[in-house]
Design a protein around this motif. Structure first.
Motif, mmCIF file in Angstrom:
data_model
loop_
_atom_site.group_PDB
_atom_site.id
_atom_site.type_symbol
_atom_site.label_atom_id
_atom_site.label_comp_id
_atom_site.label_asym_id
_atom_site.label_seq_id
_atom_site.Cartn_x
_atom_site.Cartn_y
_atom_site.Cartn_z
ATOM 1 N N PRO A 156 -56.887 12.339 35.876
ATOM 2 C CA PRO A 156 -55.627 12.310 36.635
ATOM 3 C C PRO A 156 -54.613 13.317 36.095
ATOM 4 N N THR A 157 -53.843 13.878 36.981
ATOM 5 C CA THR A 157 -52.806 14.835 36.584
ATOM 6 C C THR A 157 -51.413 14.217 36.660
ATOM 7 N N ARG A 158 -51.336 12.949 37.018
ATOM 8 C CA ARG A 158 -50.044 12.264 37.089
ATOM 9 C C ARG A 158 -50.187 10.855 36.529
ATOM 10 N N LYS A 159 -49.077 10.293 36.117
ATOM 11 C CA LYS A 159 -49.078 8.931 35.612
ATOM 12 C C LYS A 159 -49.000 7.939 36.767
ATOM 13 N N GLY A 160 -49.219 6.668 36.430
ATOM 14 C CA GLY A 160 -49.089 5.643 37.452
ATOM 15 C C GLY A 160 -50.399 5.168 38.044
ATOM 16 N N ILE A 161 -51.531 5.646 37.523
ATOM 17 C CA ILE A 161 -52.829 5.186 38.018
ATOM 18 C C ILE A 161 -53.030 3.739 37.568
ATOM 19 N N LYS A 162 -53.225 2.839 38.508
ATOM 20 C CA LYS A 162 -53.316 1.420 38.181
ATOM 21 C C LYS A 162 -54.746 0.884 38.173
ATOM 22 N N ASN A 163 -55.646 1.554 38.865
ATOM 23 C CA ASN A 163 -57.013 1.050 38.958
ATOM 24 C C ASN A 163 -57.978 2.078 38.368
ATOM 25 N N VAL A 164 -58.308 1.914 37.083
ATOM 26 C CA VAL A 164 -59.196 2.878 36.430
ATOM 27 C C VAL A 164 -60.627 2.752 36.936
ATOM 28 N N ALA A 165 -60.941 1.622 37.580
ATOM 29 C CA ALA A 165 -62.302 1.436 38.089
ATOM 30 C C ALA A 165 -62.664 2.501 39.115
#
Length: 280
Positions: free
Chosen positions: A173-182
């Motif tokens: 990811p190139t940005r923050k805020g990813i909630k579902n790593v699956a």
């Protein structure tokens, strides 16, 4: 060897295309650039502790030291043992500094490495210490460096997600805020392919065999040509590695659920499991 690797791993539609987020060609381009232009191919600059220091993993002036570093802990034990053997081997053969510089075959090898062979950052060898460092590094590259991410380590440790790059099936990811790593993990079929590839690289018959790392210098044909000091050093290396193997294989979790300060048991560099050389 290179043909096999290219055919199995990097050809269109083969392993890298199937289980990584990037293509086999991208992997080759990236690796070649890292080797030629980004420092990975440098020989002397990438000596064991120098390379880790350059990456800020040890002896760093920035931030706190790593509290736990299983690779460094185990690789240091093996690296130090290799260096002790090489020191005895070299010092028992070359009695003076002049003996090193007057060894025509040795100096011709250095000239070839620095010239036609195009070895990057290959040092001049003008002292016993120089040769000890070079031989130790070659042994390190073919053993503790390579087998930390290859052969028997792959299926036993790295294939246990998330300890291996294929755990990321999409670009980072190139940005923050990813909630579902699956969403970044590979689909089930790709996981099966990863396990199959890991098993393909495994060498289970090397475990406990003469190809294991603790037998690195345990070669009767070689030792018959060596002097008594070198033969004694080879026996000491084997004994030390047998003891270290017992420590590594006996690891488990402590009362805090940790091993070497980490929430997993790391046995990748068991000298009775990891081979002592690059294999085919």
């Amino acid at each position: 060897m290179l043909t096999v690797v290219q055919t199995v791993l990097f050809a269109p539609g083969t392993v890298v295309d199937q289980i990584f987020p990037y293509t086999g060609q991208s992997a080759q381009d990236y690796t070649t650039d890292r080797y030629k232009n980004k420092g990975s191919g440098r020989f002397e600059s990438n000596y064991f502790e120098s390379e880790l220091g350059a990456r800020g993993l040890i002896n760093s002036n920035v931030g706190p030291a790593l509290k736990s570093f299983p690779f460094y802990e185990d690789a240091s034990t093996i690296h130090d043992a290799i260096e002790r053997f090489m020191a005895t081997f070299v010092n028992s053969f070359y009695a003076t500094k002049k003996a090193i510089t007057r060894d025509a075959e040795l100096q011709a090898w250095v000239t070839e490495a620095q010239g036609p062979a195009e070895a990057i950052d290959f040092p001049s060898i003008t002292s016993n210490g120089d040769l000890i460092d070079v031989l130790t590094h070659i042994a390190h590259l073919a053993s503790t460096s390579h087998h930390t991410v290859n052969t028997n380590e792959l299926i036993d440790i790295s294939s246990t997600l998330p300890f291996h790059p294929p755990a990321l099936y999409k670009p980072i990811p190139t940005r923050k805020g990813i909630k579902n790593v699956a969403n970044y993990l590979p689909p089930f079929n790709q996981v099966l392919t990863q396990f199959a590839v890991g098993a393909l690289f495994a060498r289970p018959k090397f475990v406990g065999s003469k190809r294991a790392l603790l037998h690195m210098f345990d070669d009767p044909n070689m030792l018959d040509r060596m002097n008594p000091k070198t033969r004694k050093a080879a026996a000491k290396f084997k004994k030390d590695m047998q003891a270290f193997s017992a420590d590594v294989s006996g690891r488990t979790f402590d009362t805090d659920g940790l091993s070497q300060g980490m929430p997993f048991v790391w046995r990748a560099l068991d000298p009775n499991v990891a081979p002592y050389s690059i294999t085919t």
